[in-house]
Design a protein around this motif. Structure first.
Motif, PDB file in Angstrom:
ATOM      1  N   MET A   1       0.821  -1.207   0.000  1.00  0.00           N
ATOM      2  CA  MET A   1       0.000   0.000   0.000  1.00  0.00           C
ATOM      3  C   MET A   1       0.856   1.258   0.000  1.00  0.00           C
ATOM      4  O   MET A   1       0.572   2.220  -0.704  1.00  0.00           O
ATOM      5  N   ASP A   2       1.970   1.279   0.811  1.00  0.00           N
ATOM      6  CA  ASP A   2       2.803   2.475   0.893  1.00  0.00           C
ATOM      7  C   ASP A   2       3.355   2.873  -0.464  1.00  0.00           C
ATOM      8  O   ASP A   2       3.382   4.060  -0.811  1.00  0.00           O
ATOM      9  N   ASP A   3       3.801   1.884  -1.263  1.00  0.00           N
ATOM     10  CA  ASP A   3       4.366   2.190  -2.577  1.00  0.00           C
ATOM     11  C   ASP A   3       3.348   2.894  -3.459  1.00  0.00           C
ATOM     12  O   ASP A   3       3.676   3.840  -4.178  1.00  0.00           O
ATOM     13  N   GLY A   4       2.111   2.416  -3.427  1.00  0.00           N
ATOM     14  CA  GLY A   4       1.068   3.033  -4.238  1.00  0.00           C
ATOM     15  C   GLY A   4       0.782   4.462  -3.825  1.00  0.00           C
ATOM     16  O   GLY A   4       0.575   5.342  -4.671  1.00  0.00           O
ATOM     17  N   VAL A   5       0.773   4.707  -2.518  1.00  0.00           N
ATOM     18  CA  VAL A   5       0.530   6.070  -2.021  1.00  0.00           C
ATOM     19  C   VAL A   5       1.662   6.999  -2.457  1.00  0.00           C
ATOM     20  O   VAL A   5       1.419   8.104  -2.956  1.00  0.00           O
ATOM     21  N   PHE A   6       2.921   6.544  -2.286  1.00  0.00           N
ATOM     22  CA  PHE A   6       4.050   7.386  -2.667  1.00  0.00           C
ATOM     23  C   PHE A   6       4.058   7.642  -4.176  1.00  0.00           C
ATOM     24  O   PHE A   6       4.382   8.749  -4.625  1.00  0.00           O
ATOM     25  N   ARG A   7       3.688   6.623  -4.966  1.00  0.00           N
ATOM     26  CA  ARG A   7       3.620   6.809  -6.422  1.00  0.00           C
ATOM     27  C   ARG A   7       2.538   7.833  -6.772  1.00  0.00           C
ATOM     28  O   ARG A   7       2.750   8.707  -7.615  1.00  0.00           O
ATOM     29  N   ALA A   8       1.400   7.742  -6.126  1.00  0.00           N
ATOM     30  CA  ALA A   8       0.313   8.677  -6.414  1.00  0.00           C
ATOM     31  C   ALA A   8       0.704  10.112  -6.077  1.00  0.00           C
ATOM     32  O   ALA A   8       0.354  11.057  -6.786  1.00  0.00           O
ATOM     33  N   LEU A   9       1.456  10.282  -4.997  1.00  0.00           N
ATOM     34  CA  LEU A   9       1.835  11.623  -4.556  1.00  0.00           C
ATOM     35  C   LEU A   9       3.043  12.177  -5.302  1.00  0.00           C
ATOM     36  O   LEU A   9       3.330  13.374  -5.212  1.00  0.00           O
ATOM     37  N   ALA A  10       3.752  11.321  -6.042  1.00  0.00           N
ATOM     38  CA  ALA A  10       5.003  11.741  -6.680  1.00  0.00           C
ATOM     39  C   ALA A  10       4.792  12.639  -7.890  1.00  0.00           C
ATOM     40  O   ALA A  10       5.687  13.401  -8.259  1.00  0.00           O
ATOM     41  N   ASP A  11       3.625  12.568  -8.526  1.00  0.00           N
ATOM     42  CA  ASP A  11       3.389  13.306  -9.756  1.00  0.00           C
ATOM     43  C   ASP A  11       2.664  14.622  -9.466  1.00  0.00           C
ATOM     44  O   ASP A  11       1.651  14.635  -8.759  1.00  0.00           O
ATOM     45  N   PRO A  12       3.143  15.753  -9.999  1.00  0.00           N
ATOM     46  CA  PRO A  12       2.506  17.048  -9.694  1.00  0.00           C
ATOM     47  C   PRO A  12       1.067  17.152 -10.193  1.00  0.00           C
ATOM     48  O   PRO A  12       0.240  17.810  -9.545  1.00  0.00           O
ATOM     49  N   SER A  13       0.756  16.503 -11.321  1.00  0.00           N
ATOM     50  CA  SER A  13      -0.629  16.546 -11.812  1.00  0.00           C
ATOM     51  C   SER A  13      -1.555  15.792 -10.868  1.00  0.00           C
ATOM     52  O   SER A  13      -2.681  16.226 -10.594  1.00  0.00           O
ATOM     53  N   ARG A  14      -1.086  14.671 -10.341  1.00  0.00           N
ATOM     54  CA  ARG A  14      -1.915  13.923  -9.397  1.00  0.00           C
ATOM     55  C   ARG A  14      -2.062  14.681  -8.089  1.00  0.00           C
ATOM     56  O   ARG A  14      -3.137  14.662  -7.463  1.00  0.00           O
ATOM     57  N   ARG A  15      -1.016  15.380  -7.681  1.00  0.00           N
ATOM     58  CA  ARG A  15      -1.134  16.195  -6.460  1.00  0.00           C
ATOM     59  C   ARG A  15      -2.136  17.320  -6.675  1.00  0.00           C
ATOM     60  O   ARG A  15      -2.879  17.689  -5.757  1.00  0.00           O
ATOM     61  N   THR A  16      -2.164  17.873  -7.888  1.00  0.00           N
ATOM     62  CA  THR A  16      -3.144  18.917  -8.196  1.00  0.00           C
ATOM     63  C   THR A  16      -4.562  18.377  -8.062  1.00  0.00           C
ATOM     64  O   THR A  16      -5.437  19.033  -7.468  1.00  0.00           O
TER      65      THR A  16
END
Length: 256
Positions: A1-16
């Protein structure tokens, strides 16, 4: 689960996209596309897929529209694993993480949080409805009810005072319960009247459970909406941790 969360947060468009859902939950695909005007609809859908795969997104269909809801429970679990055990005594750090996890309320459903729990539906149901169990993850409160339709529900602090109470509106024993919930811990919250909460358990093919908690009836932008948002994340993540590890959740310093 942690890897997926970090991957999701790593991209600026996804953070937007996550930031926009933080500001206003329950947006449609079209509304989310408007926040990334240089990206195609398909590109936004791919980013939403990564976010949903990480468990940070819950979707609900309302008529012909599909709405997207921020699900900060996985972030809370990352916090508990990587930050809480090192910095728990630091009240400021805990409060900052709490603010990060809070989202403004919307029209119904206001908050929709889902989490996979490696436990059978019967085990999850017992943890939700048994007072000895709720003391381990529900801010130390003990739930008491006969769990019949129309029956009273009360959450009691260790000293016997009432933290919250309500009424069972609908119940499917072992699978779901919908209730009113009236907070007593602040006079303003009690005066605002009850909200509606629904706890739903879906059995999974591997024997685990998907728990979804929905809260409706909060006033947009209110202190009560913000506190409920962070509080429910704490409770849901605490329930998962308790059932999977046997470890009770400590009460956050700001509410102890």
């Amino acid at each position: 689960m942690d890897d997926g969360v970090f991957r999701a947060l790593a991209d600026p468009s996804r953070r937007t996209l996550l930031d926009r859902l933080f500001e206003r939950d329950g947006q449609t695909l079209g509304e989310l596309c408007a926040h990334l005007p240089s990206m195609t609809r398909f590109g936004v859908m791919r980013h939403l897929g990564v976010i949903e795969e990480a468990g940070l997104l819950t979707t609900r269909r309302e008529g012909r529209e599909k709405r997207h809801y921020l699900n900060p429970v996985p972030i809370r679990l990352v916090h508990d694993r990587w930050i809480g055990k090192f910095a728990e005594p630091v009240v400021g750090a805990m409060a900052a993480m709490k603010r990060t996890l809070e989202a403004e309320a919307m029209t119904a459903p206001d908050h929709v949080y889902s989490v996979y729990i490696k436990a059978s539906p019967d085990r999850v149901w017992r943890a939700i409805t048994d007072g000895v169990e709720t003391e381990q993850y529900y801010y130390g409160t003990r739930v008491d009810s006969d769990w019949s339709k129309g029956g009273r529900i009360v959450y009691l602090y260790p000293d016997g005072t009432t933290a919250a109470d309500g009424e069972v509106l609908e119940i499917d024993p072992g699978r779901s319960v919908r209730m009113t919930f009236l907070a007593h811990w602040e006079p303003d919250f009690k005066a605002a009247g009850p909200v509606t909460m629904a706890w739903e358990i879906e059995p999974q093919d591997d024997g685990g459970s998907l728990l979804t908690v929905t809260t409706s009836g909060l006033v947009e932008g209110s202190k009560m909406a913000a506190e409920f948002s962070g509080g429910i994340v704490y409770i849901v993540s605490g329930l998962k941790t308790y059932l999977e590890t046997g470890a009770p959740m400590s009460v956050p310093a700001e509410v102890s």
